[in-house]
Design a protein around this motif. Structure first.
Motif, PDB file in Angstrom:
ATOM      1  N   THR A 180       0.854  -1.187   0.000  1.00  0.00           N
ATOM      2  CA  THR A 180       0.000   0.000   0.000  1.00  0.00           C
ATOM      3  C   THR A 180       0.887   1.233   0.000  1.00  0.00           C
ATOM      4  OG1 THR A 180      -1.717  -1.149   1.240  1.00  0.00           O
ATOM      5  CG2 THR A 180      -1.798   1.251   1.243  1.00  0.00           C
ATOM      6  N   CYS A 181       0.597   2.180  -0.858  1.00  0.00           N
ATOM      7  CA  CYS A 181       1.398   3.400  -0.934  1.00  0.00           C
ATOM      8  C   CYS A 181       0.796   4.488  -0.057  1.00  0.00           C
ATOM      9  CB  CYS A 181       1.493   3.885  -2.369  1.00  0.00           C
ATOM     10  SG  CYS A 181       2.522   5.361  -2.544  1.00  0.00           S
ATOM     11  N   LEU A 182       1.628   5.071   0.819  1.00  0.00           N
ATOM     12  CA  LEU A 182       1.200   6.115   1.751  1.00  0.00           C
ATOM     13  C   LEU A 182       1.798   7.481   1.424  1.00  0.00           C
ATOM     14  CD1 LEU A 182       1.961   4.094   5.026  1.00  0.00           C
ATOM     15  CD2 LEU A 182      -0.124   4.006   3.648  1.00  0.00           C
ATOM     16  N   ALA A 183       2.822   7.491   0.605  1.00  0.00           N
ATOM     17  CA  ALA A 183       3.657   8.681   0.445  1.00  0.00           C
ATOM     18  C   ALA A 183       2.908   9.962   0.084  1.00  0.00           C
ATOM     19  CB  ALA A 183       4.757   8.402  -0.583  1.00  0.00           C
ATOM     20  N   PRO A 184       1.951   9.944  -0.848  1.00  0.00           N
ATOM     21  CA  PRO A 184       1.307  11.220  -1.235  1.00  0.00           C
ATOM     22  C   PRO A 184       0.463  11.857  -0.136  1.00  0.00           C
ATOM     23  CG  PRO A 184       1.068   9.581  -2.968  1.00  0.00           C
ATOM     24  CD  PRO A 184       1.554   8.856  -1.756  1.00  0.00           C
ATOM     25  N   TRP A 185       0.283  11.172   0.965  1.00  0.00           N
ATOM     26  CA  TRP A 185      -0.390  11.746   2.129  1.00  0.00           C
ATOM     27  C   TRP A 185       0.619  12.291   3.148  1.00  0.00           C
ATOM     28  CZ3 TRP A 185      -2.380   7.882  -0.725  1.00  0.00           C
ATOM     29  CH2 TRP A 185      -3.736   7.927  -1.041  1.00  0.00           C
ATOM     30  N   GLN A 186       1.886  11.967   2.946  1.00  0.00           N
ATOM     31  CA  GLN A 186       2.901  12.290   3.946  1.00  0.00           C
ATOM     32  C   GLN A 186       3.904  13.341   3.489  1.00  0.00           C
ATOM     33  OE1 GLN A 186       4.512   8.318   4.104  1.00  0.00           O
ATOM     34  NE2 GLN A 186       3.382   7.800   5.969  1.00  0.00           N
ATOM     35  N   GLN A 187       4.293  13.325   2.229  1.00  0.00           N
ATOM     36  CA  GLN A 187       5.508  14.033   1.842  1.00  0.00           C
ATOM     37  C   GLN A 187       5.470  14.601   0.435  1.00  0.00           C
ATOM     38  OE1 GLN A 187       8.723  11.055   0.315  1.00  0.00           O
ATOM     39  NE2 GLN A 187       7.572   9.965   1.916  1.00  0.00           N
ATOM     40  N   LEU A 188       6.401  15.515   0.207  1.00  0.00           N
ATOM     41  CA  LEU A 188       6.797  15.934  -1.131  1.00  0.00           C
ATOM     42  C   LEU A 188       8.309  15.793  -1.224  1.00  0.00           C
ATOM     43  CD1 LEU A 188       4.666  19.166  -1.716  1.00  0.00           C
ATOM     44  CD2 LEU A 188       4.349  16.947  -2.834  1.00  0.00           C
ATOM     45  N   VAL A 189       8.783  15.427  -2.390  1.00  0.00           N
ATOM     46  CA  VAL A 189      10.219  15.263  -2.627  1.00  0.00           C
ATOM     47  C   VAL A 189      10.659  16.299  -3.648  1.00  0.00           C
ATOM     48  CG1 VAL A 189      12.028  13.721  -3.478  1.00  0.00           C
ATOM     49  CG2 VAL A 189      10.131  12.789  -2.109  1.00  0.00           C
ATOM     50  N   ILE A 190      11.762  16.962  -3.356  1.00  0.00           N
ATOM     51  CA  ILE A 190      12.293  17.978  -4.272  1.00  0.00           C
ATOM     52  C   ILE A 190      13.696  17.575  -4.686  1.00  0.00           C
ATOM     53  CG2 ILE A 190      12.856  20.412  -4.590  1.00  0.00           C
ATOM     54  CD1 ILE A 190      10.821  20.641  -2.012  1.00  0.00           C
ATOM     55  N   ARG A 191      13.909  17.501  -5.987  1.00  0.00           N
ATOM     56  CA  ARG A 191      15.201  17.083  -6.520  1.00  0.00           C
ATOM     57  C   ARG A 191      16.104  18.288  -6.780  1.00  0.00           C
ATOM     58  NH1 ARG A 191      15.803  13.131 -10.895  1.00  0.00           N
ATOM     59  NH2 ARG A 191      17.538  12.538  -9.529  1.00  0.00           N
ATOM     60  N   ALA A 192      17.368  18.030  -7.072  1.00  0.00           N
ATOM     61  CA  ALA A 192      18.340  19.102  -7.255  1.00  0.00           C
ATOM     62  C   ALA A 192      17.999  20.001  -8.437  1.00  0.00           C
ATOM     63  CB  ALA A 192      19.742  18.506  -7.426  1.00  0.00           C
ATOM     64  N   ASN A 193      17.276  19.484  -9.423  1.00  0.00           N
ATOM     65  CA  ASN A 193      16.864  20.299 -10.575  1.00  0.00           C
ATOM     66  C   ASN A 193      15.549  21.024 -10.322  1.00  0.00           C
ATOM     67  OD1 ASN A 193      15.065  18.200 -10.685  1.00  0.00           O
ATOM     68  ND2 ASN A 193      15.352  17.756 -12.862  1.00  0.00           N
ATOM     69  N   GLY A 194      15.014  20.906  -9.104  1.00  0.00           N
ATOM     70  CA  GLY A 194      13.789  21.600  -8.742  1.00  0.00           C
ATOM     71  C   GLY A 194      12.520  20.789  -8.923  1.00  0.00           C
ATOM     72  N   ASP A 195      12.600  19.636  -9.588  1.00  0.00           N
ATOM     73  CA  ASP A 195      11.415  18.806  -9.789  1.00  0.00           C
ATOM     74  C   ASP A 195      10.803  18.397  -8.459  1.00  0.00           C
ATOM     75  OD1 ASP A 195      11.495  18.901 -12.522  1.00  0.00           O
ATOM     76  OD2 ASP A 195      12.360  16.911 -12.806  1.00  0.00           O
ATOM     77  N   ILE A 196       9.470  18.459  -8.397  1.00  0.00           N
ATOM     78  CA  ILE A 196       8.739  18.048  -7.202  1.00  0.00           C
ATOM     79  C   ILE A 196       8.061  16.718  -7.505  1.00  0.00           C
ATOM     80  CG2 ILE A 196       6.958  18.676  -5.533  1.00  0.00           C
ATOM     81  CD1 ILE A 196       7.349  21.614  -6.466  1.00  0.00           C
ATOM     82  N   LEU A 197       8.264  15.739  -6.638  1.00  0.00           N
ATOM     83  CA  LEU A 197       7.721  14.398  -6.811  1.00  0.00           C
ATOM     84  C   LEU A 197       6.790  14.048  -5.656  1.00  0.00           C
ATOM     85  CD1 LEU A 197      11.079  12.545  -7.687  1.00  0.00           C
ATOM     86  CD2 LEU A 197       9.608  13.863  -9.217  1.00  0.00           C
ATOM     87  N   PRO A 198       5.851  13.124  -5.868  1.00  0.00           N
ATOM     88  CA  PRO A 198       4.906  12.764  -4.816  1.00  0.00           C
ATOM     89  C   PRO A 198       5.413  11.678  -3.875  1.00  0.00           C
ATOM     90  CG  PRO A 198       4.289  11.656  -6.823  1.00  0.00           C
ATOM     91  CD  PRO A 198       5.485  12.500  -7.159  1.00  0.00           C
ATOM     92  N   CYS A 199       6.610  11.143  -4.152  1.00  0.00           N
ATOM     93  CA  CYS A 199       7.146  10.091  -3.280  1.00  0.00           C
ATOM     94  C   CYS A 199       8.653  10.007  -3.455  1.00  0.00           C
ATOM     95  CB  CYS A 199       6.488   8.744  -3.590  1.00  0.00           C
ATOM     96  SG  CYS A 199       7.107   7.950  -5.080  1.00  0.00           S
ATOM     97  N   CYS A 200       9.285   9.169  -2.623  1.00  0.00           N
ATOM     98  CA  CYS A 200      10.746   9.089  -2.605  1.00  0.00           C
ATOM     99  C   CYS A 200      11.285   7.877  -3.359  1.00  0.00           C
ATOM    100  CB  CYS A 200      11.251   9.059  -1.165  1.00  0.00           C
ATOM    101  SG  CYS A 200      10.645   7.638  -0.209  1.00  0.00           S
ATOM    102  N   SER A 201      10.432   7.124  -4.037  1.00  0.00           N
ATOM    103  CA  SER A 201      10.890   5.944  -4.751  1.00  0.00           C
ATOM    104  C   SER A 201      11.875   6.310  -5.854  1.00  0.00           C
ATOM    105  CB  SER A 201       9.694   5.221  -5.374  1.00  0.00           C
ATOM    106  OG  SER A 201      10.131   4.194  -6.253  1.00  0.00           O
TER     107      SER A 201
END
Length: 337
Positions: free
Chosen positions: A263-284
């Motif tokens: 079960t995926c929980l990440a989009p309820w918990q976090q945002l991930v920001i990469r060095a190029n500025g991209d924002i992702l919904p999880c850390c996978s």
């Protein structure tokens, strides 16, 4: 657990130390931390979407100094595609992240994702900046190869609350197979010095943890790993193996199977920001193409409440991963004992 026993599922954190971090951090950080953890529990049950992300994970470089076979950093083509042309996250963009997080009282931040944070020369300064911005739980995971005495002193003064040592083994022979480019004796020395200095300074923070991913190299030695590391750090953690589809399935422990109940929980918990500025919904490590915004032009608040994030949550609540080939690949590569 007896050696070679694959019947009992691994506990993530062992024995009396299961609640160690929560106890210490609740005592050290007080009411705001306790309230944050209550919200975290609800988010982890996917029962609420908080007004703002509870946790921001920042991948400052996208790079690592090791070439571990189970990681995308250990495969040349995957590594190049993952962080091609990356430079460390621009300080102005980083400050923008901190300013917005402060406005919405975001409680937790980490300084790693699929990279080695100690490659960042000004890491400790960035941790201090986050502390000044009001974050209360400040986390990093490191392979500890670059954890010199100088870096130890700076980290202990930075405001860091948790540090995870990703070591995977308790002996030099297996370390050479698992941590390509590292040196086990150096890692032991570095972690030993860190723990000694923390004690001499009279500190309880950061809470320390040694982690092990259960692969074909490590699954038989859980008891030994636990006994070795629990004498040296605060907590010991085991993590089930996740494959990189088409590349690392052969590293799964014998007798394991794909976890059909993931079960995926990440989009309820976090945002991930990469060095190029991209924002992702999880850390996978699968998530790099799953871009929901970019910090150079988007606010984190708007991304958190965007139609893209809402769609992802809506589908995941149905335990549907087929809506996204990225999510489908990720969900189908977790192994369980």
């Amino acid at each position: 657990m007896e050696k070679n026993n694959l019947v009992e599922k691994p506990k993530r954190i062992y024995g009396e130390r299961t609640d160690f971090a929560e106890k210490v951090l609740s005592e050290e950080l007080g009411k705001r931390y306790i309230e944050y953890r209550k919200k975290w529990v609800l988010a982890s049950k996917r029962e609420v979407v908080t007004d703002f992300s509870l946790y921001i994970q920042i991948e400052h470089t996208g790079k690592c100094n090791l070439r571990c076979p189970g990681c995308l950093q250990g495969n040349a083509s995957l590594r190049q595609n993952y962080s091609r042309g990356f430079t460390p996250l621009d300080l102005k963009l980083y400050q923008k992240i901190l300013n917005e997080a402060k406005r919405y009282h975001c409680p937790s931040i980490s300084f790693h994702n699929n990279d080695e944070p100690l490659l960042l020369n000004d890491l400790e300064t960035r941790i201090k900046m986050a502390k000044q911005a009001g974050f209360i739980d400040l986390i990093m995971t490191t392979n500890a190869t670059l954890l010199t005495k100088e870096r130890t002193e700076k980290l202990l003064e930075s405001g860091l609350t948790k540090i995870n040592f990703s070591v995977d083994t308790y002996n030099e022979q297996d370390y050479k197979k698992i941590r390509i480019g590292g040196d086990f004796k150096t890692v032991l020395k570095n972690i030993g010095y860190f723990m000694t200095r923390r004690k001499k300074m009279g500190l309880q923070l950061p809470v320390t943890r040694a982690t092990c991913v259960l692969s074909k190299f490590t699954y038989k030695d859980m008891k030994e790993f636990q006994e070795f590391w629990e004498k040296r750090v605060d907590m010991v953690e085991f993590q089930n193996f996740q494959a990189i589809k088409g590349y690392t399935e052969e590293l799964a422990p014998p007798g394991t199977k794909i976890d059909s109940n993931f079960t995926c929980l990440a989009p309820w918990q976090q945002l991930v920001i990469r060095a190029n500025g991209d924002i992702l919904p999880c850390c996978s490590f699968y998530a790099a193409p799953l871009v929901v915004g970019n910090i150079s032009k988007d606010s984190l608040y708007d991304v958190w409440h965007s139609s893209k994030m809402e769609k992802i949550r809506e589908e995941l609540l149905k335990n549907n991963f087929s809506f996204s080939p990225i999510c489908q690949a990720c969900a189908g590569t977790f192994y369980t004992l």
